[in-house]
Enzyme design. Structure first.
Site, PDB file in Angstrom:
ATOM      1  N   GLU A 106       3.437  47.722 -31.598  1.00 27.64           N
ATOM      2  CA  GLU A 106       4.759  47.177 -31.315  1.00 27.64           C
ATOM      3  C   GLU A 106       5.798  47.876 -32.181  1.00 27.64           C
ATOM      4  O   GLU A 106       5.548  48.182 -33.350  1.00 27.64           O
ATOM      5  CB  GLU A 106       4.778  45.673 -31.576  1.00 27.64           C
ATOM      6  CG  GLU A 106       3.876  44.885 -30.632  1.00 27.64           C
ATOM      7  CD  GLU A 106       3.825  43.399 -30.958  1.00 27.64           C
ATOM      8  OE1 GLU A 106       4.030  42.600 -30.027  1.00 27.64           O
ATOM      9  OE2 GLU A 106       3.572  43.048 -32.118  1.00 27.64           O
ATOM     10  N   ARG A 115      -1.700  46.283 -32.772  1.00 30.45           N
ATOM     11  CA  ARG A 115      -0.617  46.204 -31.795  1.00 30.45           C
ATOM     12  C   ARG A 115       0.417  47.281 -32.119  1.00 30.45           C
ATOM     13  O   ARG A 115       1.003  47.278 -33.204  1.00 30.45           O
ATOM     14  CB  ARG A 115       0.058  44.830 -31.826  1.00 30.45           C
ATOM     15  CG  ARG A 115      -0.874  43.647 -31.503  1.00 30.45           C
ATOM     16  CD  ARG A 115      -1.200  43.573 -30.031  1.00 30.45           C
ATOM     17  NE  ARG A 115      -2.218  42.569 -29.761  1.00 30.45           N
ATOM     18  CZ  ARG A 115      -1.959  41.328 -29.346  1.00 30.45           C
ATOM     19  NH1 ARG A 115      -0.715  40.940 -29.189  1.00 30.45           N
ATOM     20  NH2 ARG A 115      -2.948  40.487 -29.120  1.00 30.45           N
ATOM     21  N   ARG A 150       7.637  39.239 -39.491  1.00 37.66           N
ATOM     22  CA  ARG A 150       6.495  38.534 -38.894  1.00 37.66           C
ATOM     23  C   ARG A 150       5.551  39.451 -38.120  1.00 37.66           C
ATOM     24  O   ARG A 150       4.546  38.984 -37.589  1.00 37.66           O
ATOM     25  CB  ARG A 150       6.992  37.417 -37.965  1.00 37.66           C
ATOM     26  CG  ARG A 150       7.909  37.907 -36.865  1.00 37.66           C
ATOM     27  CD  ARG A 150       8.512  36.802 -36.058  1.00 37.66           C
ATOM     28  NE  ARG A 150       7.580  36.216 -35.130  1.00 37.66           N
ATOM     29  CZ  ARG A 150       7.899  35.277 -34.233  1.00 37.66           C
ATOM     30  NH1 ARG A 150       9.117  34.800 -34.190  1.00 37.66           N
ATOM     31  NH2 ARG A 150       7.001  34.802 -33.417  1.00 37.66           N
ATOM     32  N   HIS A 151       5.858  40.745 -38.051  1.00 35.83           N
ATOM     33  CA  HIS A 151       5.047  41.668 -37.254  1.00 35.83           C
ATOM     34  C   HIS A 151       4.318  42.686 -38.129  1.00 35.83           C
ATOM     35  O   HIS A 151       4.872  43.209 -39.093  1.00 35.83           O
ATOM     36  CB  HIS A 151       5.922  42.419 -36.247  1.00 35.83           C
ATOM     37  CG  HIS A 151       6.353  41.593 -35.084  1.00 35.83           C
ATOM     38  ND1 HIS A 151       7.547  40.905 -35.064  1.00 35.83           N
ATOM     39  CD2 HIS A 151       5.755  41.327 -33.903  1.00 35.83           C
ATOM     40  CE1 HIS A 151       7.661  40.256 -33.914  1.00 35.83           C
ATOM     41  NE2 HIS A 151       6.582  40.500 -33.201  1.00 35.83           N
ATOM     42  N   GLU A 154       5.406  31.035 -33.637  1.00 36.70           N
ATOM     43  CA  GLU A 154       4.127  31.046 -32.936  1.00 36.70           C
ATOM     44  C   GLU A 154       3.023  31.548 -33.860  1.00 36.70           C
ATOM     45  O   GLU A 154       3.136  32.603 -34.471  1.00 36.70           O
ATOM     46  CB  GLU A 154       4.210  31.954 -31.717  1.00 36.70           C
ATOM     47  CG  GLU A 154       2.889  32.089 -30.964  1.00 36.70           C
ATOM     48  CD  GLU A 154       2.856  33.295 -30.048  1.00 36.70           C
ATOM     49  OE1 GLU A 154       1.758  33.863 -29.880  1.00 36.70           O
ATOM     50  OE2 GLU A 154       3.918  33.681 -29.534  1.00 36.70           O
ATOM     51  N   ARG A 166      -0.003  35.425 -40.392  1.00 37.31           N
ATOM     52  CA  ARG A 166       1.106  34.539 -40.037  1.00 37.31           C
ATOM     53  C   ARG A 166       0.827  33.108 -40.478  1.00 37.31           C
ATOM     54  O   ARG A 166       1.726  32.397 -40.941  1.00 37.31           O
ATOM     55  CB  ARG A 166       1.357  34.568 -38.528  1.00 37.31           C
ATOM     56  CG  ARG A 166       2.145  35.750 -38.045  1.00 37.31           C
ATOM     57  CD  ARG A 166       2.603  35.523 -36.611  1.00 37.31           C
ATOM     58  NE  ARG A 166       3.255  36.693 -36.062  1.00 37.31           N
ATOM     59  CZ  ARG A 166       3.781  36.749 -34.840  1.00 37.31           C
ATOM     60  NH1 ARG A 166       3.708  35.685 -34.038  1.00 37.31           N
ATOM     61  NH2 ARG A 166       4.356  37.847 -34.396  1.00 37.31           N
ATOM     62  N   SER A 211      -2.059  31.784 -29.597  1.00 39.47           N
ATOM     63  CA  SER A 211      -1.870  31.750 -28.150  1.00 39.47           C
ATOM     64  C   SER A 211      -3.241  31.619 -27.503  1.00 39.47           C
ATOM     65  O   SER A 211      -4.186  32.314 -27.891  1.00 39.47           O
ATOM     66  CB  SER A 211      -1.174  33.023 -27.679  1.00 39.47           C
ATOM     67  OG  SER A 211      -0.903  32.962 -26.293  1.00 39.47           O
TER      68      SER A 211
END
Length: 435
Positions: free
Chosen positions: A217, A215, A223-224, A358, A409, A361
């Site tokens: 991002e 990702r 958390r990323h 989270e 995570r 998903s």
């Protein structure tokens, strides 16, 4: 010395073994008069080598006691019981060899009590992993993944491997890493979403994959990650998304209980009192979660932000729930492959929240090709770009659903780690590309 005869520290039985070969890293050397105590560390623990000048001879004794910390040392010697040693025995060396010496000074301490910054630890990950508490994290991670595999395969799932270089992304957007694929534009996979859905048309019925995902991002948070381990599964012939959530709940419960049962030493090393979340996990709608948050003064629009997740986690903790599902998010916030809820603004989707964050998903997928193509157009995508994917839906696609879970995570939250990078051997983020 024949290292094939080497024993790990935990394998030595002083009631049986009279002589052993051990090898590992020199943790400390402490001299007291004409005796030296060398702590030799391997993956299983520590053994004490007790060297006596009068027994070894001055030259050999002096050379051994000058070996640098963290050098790799092999020793053949006699096992002798001792009530003064923590393990209940010591090894009196008869032969020794430095297999590889360590430079000095060390770039960071291994057993030193001085705190080390995370960046320094990650720059020297090979040394950091020699610390028992760090090694314990990855031992527990391995136990949890092993239990997850057993849980899924016990439920009829087949492990698969899907491509990580794609012509188009599963979710599109700005989080794709673009690359040149022999002159053609391609992307690193955000998830195996499209391929695991295609496999639902193949007759495999239930598949799972544990593999890297990417990702792009711009987030620089605890958390990323830019590259993470994604645990994905998909199952066919479901009645509703509840069938998917049931599998997730069983899987998470199995993973945590495996760590509790098999990782007692590691948990003790980390000072963690791990407990499995109370079951069954509550399933609350997005609208219900929104109302709960607004009662606490948190305004929510179409999704839960980080602050909202934390507040909701506190609310659920008050109800004695660590794990819970938030279901039926607004369909506008979900990808094209998620099924809308009967023409309403909602969708058959869910997030698994664990202690205010989270973890996963998922949801029920849209398996009707005409509706799926309409969902694509609604999201601004051209169905022609996804012909390889849509083709599988035109020749017999059963109702199905699935989930994607961030493994790091999960480990971070289960073990109460401050940063997801602590659950990653060699993290990749916006600022770290080596080691």
């Amino acid at each position: 010395m024949n290292l094939r005869d080497r024993k790990r520290s935990s394998e030595i039985d002083p009631d049986v073994d009279s002589e052993v070969i051990v090898a590992g890293w020199v943790q400390t050397i402490r001299k007291k008069g004409k005796i030296a105590f060398i702590l030799l560390r391997d993956r299983a623990g520590i053994v004490q080598i007790t060297a006596m000048k009068n027994e070894m001879g001055e030259e050999s004794y002096n050379a051994l006691t000058k070996v640098q910390r963290e050098s790799v040392l092999a020793v053949r010697g006699k096992v002798q019981k001792s009530e003064y040693v923590k393990r209940g025995f010591e090894i009196l060396p008869e032969e020794w060899a430095v297999l590889n010496g360590a430079d000095a000074p060390l770039p960071m301490g291994v057993v030193d009590k001085v705190n080390v910054e995370l960046d320094t630890r990650l720059d020297n990950r090979f040394l950091d992993l020699r610390r028992e508490e760090v090694l314990s994290v990855f031992a527990l991670k391995s136990m949890m993944l092993s239990a997850i595999r057993s849980s899924l395969e016990g439920s009829g799932f087949v492990e698969v491997q899907t491509p990580k270089i794609l012509k188009s992304g599963a979710e599109g957007g700005a989080t794709l890493f673009q690359l040149d694929y022999f002159g053609e534009k391609a992307y690193l996979a955000q998830s195996p979403q499209l391929f695991k859905q295609i496999l639902m048309s193949s007759g495999l019925e239930r598949v799972y994959e544990i593999a890297p995902a990417f990702r792009a991002e711009l987030s620089d948070t605890t958390r990323h990650l830019s590259e993470f381990t994604s645990l994905d599964f998909e199952l066919s012939f479901i009645k509703s998304q509840d069938d998917v959530m049931d599998v997730v709940e069983d899987m998470l419960d199995t993973a945590i209980k495996a760590a509790m049962e098999n990782g007692q030493h590691q948990l003790k090393t980390l000072g963690i009192d791990l407990k499995a979340p109370k079951r069954p996990y509550p399933r609350i709608t997005f609208e219900e979660a929104k109302a709960m948050l607004e009662e606490r003064g948190k305004k929510v629009e179409d999704d839960l932000d980080t602050e909202g997740e934390k507040i909701l986690g506190n609310i659920m903790e008050e109800k004695v729930y660590d794990a819970y599902f938030v279901v039926e998010y607004p369909e506008a916030e979900k990808p094209f492959y998620i099924m809308e809820k009967n023409g309403t603004p909602w969708s058959y989707s869910f997030d698994l929240e664990f202690r205010g964050q989270e973890l996963a998903s998922g949801g029920q997928r849209e398996h009707r090709p005409d509706v799926l193509e309409e969902r694509m157009r609604k999201k601004g995508l051209n169905p022609a770009d996804f012909e390889f994917y849509l083709k599988a839906f035109r020749y017999g696609m059963p109702p199905h659903g699935g989930v994607g879970i961030g493994v790091e995570r999960l480990v971070q939250k289960a073990l109460g780690l401050d940063n997801v990078r602590e659950a990653t051997l060699f993290p990749r983020d916006r600022f770290r590309l080596v080691p």
